[in-house]
Write an enzyme that holds these catalytic residues in place. Structure first.
Site, PDB file in Angstrom:
ATOM      1  N   ASP A   1      55.831 -31.846   6.564  1.00  0.00           N
ATOM      2  CA  ASP A   1      55.808 -30.809   5.558  1.00  0.00           C
ATOM      3  C   ASP A   1      56.758 -29.454   6.183  1.00  0.00           C
ATOM      4  OD1 ASP A   1      55.197 -29.505   3.390  1.00  0.00           O
ATOM      5  OD2 ASP A   1      52.929 -28.838   4.078  1.00  0.00           O
TER       6      ASP A   1
ATOM      7  N   HIS B   1      65.121 -32.128   2.660  1.00  0.00           N
ATOM      8  CA  HIS B   1      64.710 -33.577   2.618  1.00  0.00           C
ATOM      9  C   HIS B   1      65.666 -34.292   3.493  1.00  0.00           C
ATOM     10  CE1 HIS B   1      61.691 -32.566   0.206  1.00  0.00           C
ATOM     11  NE2 HIS B   1      62.133 -32.405  -0.779  1.00  0.00           N
TER      12      HIS B   1
ATOM     13  N   LEU C   1      57.226 -51.195  17.688  1.00  0.00           N
ATOM     14  CA  LEU C   1      56.570 -50.083  16.908  1.00  0.00           C
ATOM     15  C   LEU C   1      56.349 -50.646  15.390  1.00  0.00           C
ATOM     16  CD1 LEU C   1      55.708 -46.890  16.564  1.00  0.00           C
ATOM     17  CD2 LEU C   1      58.400 -46.732  15.626  1.00  0.00           C
TER      18      LEU C   1
HETATM   19  C1  FPP Z   1      57.146 -32.056   2.261  1.00  0.00           C
HETATM   20  O1  FPP Z   1      58.205 -31.271   2.452  1.00  0.00           O
HETATM   21  C2  FPP Z   1      57.952 -33.314   2.498  1.00  0.00           C
HETATM   22  C3  FPP Z   1      58.012 -34.445   1.581  1.00  0.00           C
HETATM   23  C4  FPP Z   1      57.255 -34.166   0.224  1.00  0.00           C
HETATM   24  C5  FPP Z   1      58.900 -35.631   1.605  1.00  0.00           C
HETATM   25  C6  FPP Z   1      59.069 -36.205   3.070  1.00  0.00           C
HETATM   26  C7  FPP Z   1      60.245 -36.946   2.971  1.00  0.00           C
HETATM   27  C8  FPP Z   1      61.263 -36.934   3.963  1.00  0.00           C
HETATM   28  C9  FPP Z   1      60.991 -36.283   5.177  1.00  0.00           C
HETATM   29  C10 FPP Z   1      62.550 -37.738   3.665  1.00  0.00           C
HETATM   30  C11 FPP Z   1      62.274 -38.885   3.249  1.00  0.00           C
HETATM   31  C12 FPP Z   1      61.525 -39.927   4.168  1.00  0.00           C
HETATM   32  C13 FPP Z   1      62.120 -41.237   4.648  1.00  0.00           C
HETATM   33  C14 FPP Z   1      60.965 -41.591   5.670  1.00  0.00           C
HETATM   34  C15 FPP Z   1      63.138 -41.729   4.497  1.00  0.00           C
HETATM   35  P1  FPP Z   1      57.996 -30.185   1.142  1.00  0.00           P
HETATM   36  O2  FPP Z   1      59.059 -30.393   0.342  1.00  0.00           O
HETATM   37  O3  FPP Z   1      56.603 -30.140   0.477  1.00  0.00           O
HETATM   38  O4  FPP Z   1      58.293 -28.740   1.839  1.00  0.00           O
HETATM   39  P2  FPP Z   1      57.788 -27.434   1.287  1.00  0.00           P
HETATM   40  O5  FPP Z   1      56.243 -27.410   1.484  1.00  0.00           O
HETATM   41  O6  FPP Z   1      58.396 -26.478   2.331  1.00  0.00           O
HETATM   42  O7  FPP Z   1      58.166 -27.156  -0.071  1.00  0.00           O
END
Ligand code: FPP
Length: 254
Positions: free
Chosen positions: A21, A38, A132
């Site tokens: 997050d 991201h 893994l």
């Molecule tokens: C939360 O941050 C994160 C996500 C909703 C997506 C997680 C995705 C990735 C790390 C990249 C893609 C993954 C792979 C495995 C290739 P948020 O956007 O909710 O952050 P915020 O709460 O600060 O808005």
């Protein structure tokens, strides 16, 4: 020794789960578009996968896209799916050479055909990986997973293939997307939020939780080891008394 005392006496970290997050806030603080967060989040995924392989962790589950994330602006959903496809192709060689097995959990029916095909191909190609198991939760929600399992169970019972009286925790678990994967030992959430947000609801019943203020794009091997050190100080009891836990540990050391 019962299954439970055996579990209690084993303090190793087999399965690590992470709610990644803070990508959006990481980007906002730098005046960048959310997608830049991201992109950096993918870099963090690569770092942590490498570190898990190095540390001998057998299962890593990452909450990459929740059932609720479909409600985000279409442009962000498309960017996340694009990053996922890029990740799969850029990591393919490494996954094969390092024995990383990919497994996807979640409702695949909602994913585009292109994403579904790329995931199925990667799962098939890496299926013999022995180091893994990387579990990607995509279009995933814990309640949705439990509901889908309940429907399958009901259908099997109606078809006469399942005796409801025989159903117990273990056989119920087998109907979940996580099937034969062990339950998570440690669940980390980054970015200062202190919630489970519908991740591995059934499986995390006895997981240890670790929350850190670090945003996911800044999470690295050092932060991972801080979490693991805290986990190793915890006393897991699985509902038993402290004396029973002490005895189980003593027995396993004898
Ligand atoms: C939360 O941050 C994160 C996500 C909703 C997506 C997680 C995705 C990735 C790390 C990249 C893609 C993954 C792979 C495995 C290739 P948020 O956007 O909710 O952050 P915020 O709460 O600060 O808005």
């Amino acid at each position: 020794m019962s299954d439970l005392t055996k579990t209690v006496s084993d303090s190793s970290l087999t399965h690590l789960a992470i709610i990644m997050d803070g990508n959006g806030r990481w980007a906002k603080r730098r005046g960048l578009p959310r997608v830049a967060g991201h992109q950096q989040g993918v870099e963090a995924v690569t770092r942590i996968v490498d570190e898990c392989v190095r540390s001998g962790i057998r299962f890593l589950s990452l909450f990459a896209f929740s059932s609720e994330n479909w409600g985000r602006p279409q442009q962000e959903v498309d960017a996340l799916m694009g990053l996922l496809l890029q990740y799969l192709s850029s990591q393919r060689q490494k996954m094969l050479s390092e024995g990383i097995r990919l497994k996807v959990i979640g409702d695949r029916n909602r994913l585009s055909e292109m994403v579904r095909t790329a995931l199925a191909d990667a799962e098939k190609e890496t299926s013999q990986g022995q180091s893994l198991t990387l579990v990607l939760a995509l279009s995933y929600g814990g309640r949705d997973e439990i509901m889908r399992a309940a429907k399958k169970i009901a259908q099997d019972a109606l078809d006469g293939q399942l005796d409801i009286e025989q159903l117990d925790n273990k056989s119920f678990s087998a109907f979940l997307d996580t099937g034969d994967i062990p339950e998570p030992d440690l669940l980390i959430r980054t970015s200062g939020e202190v919630r489970i947000s519908n991740f591995l609801l059934w499986q995390a019943a006895y997981a240890e939780f670790y929350f850190t203020d670090v945003f996911w794009p800044d999470f690295d091997a050092e932060e991972l080891h801080k979490a693991i050190n805290v986990y190793q100080q915890r006393k897991r009891r699985f509902g038993l008394t402290e004396d029973q836990v002490g005895l189980a540990i003593k027995e396993s050391n004898d």
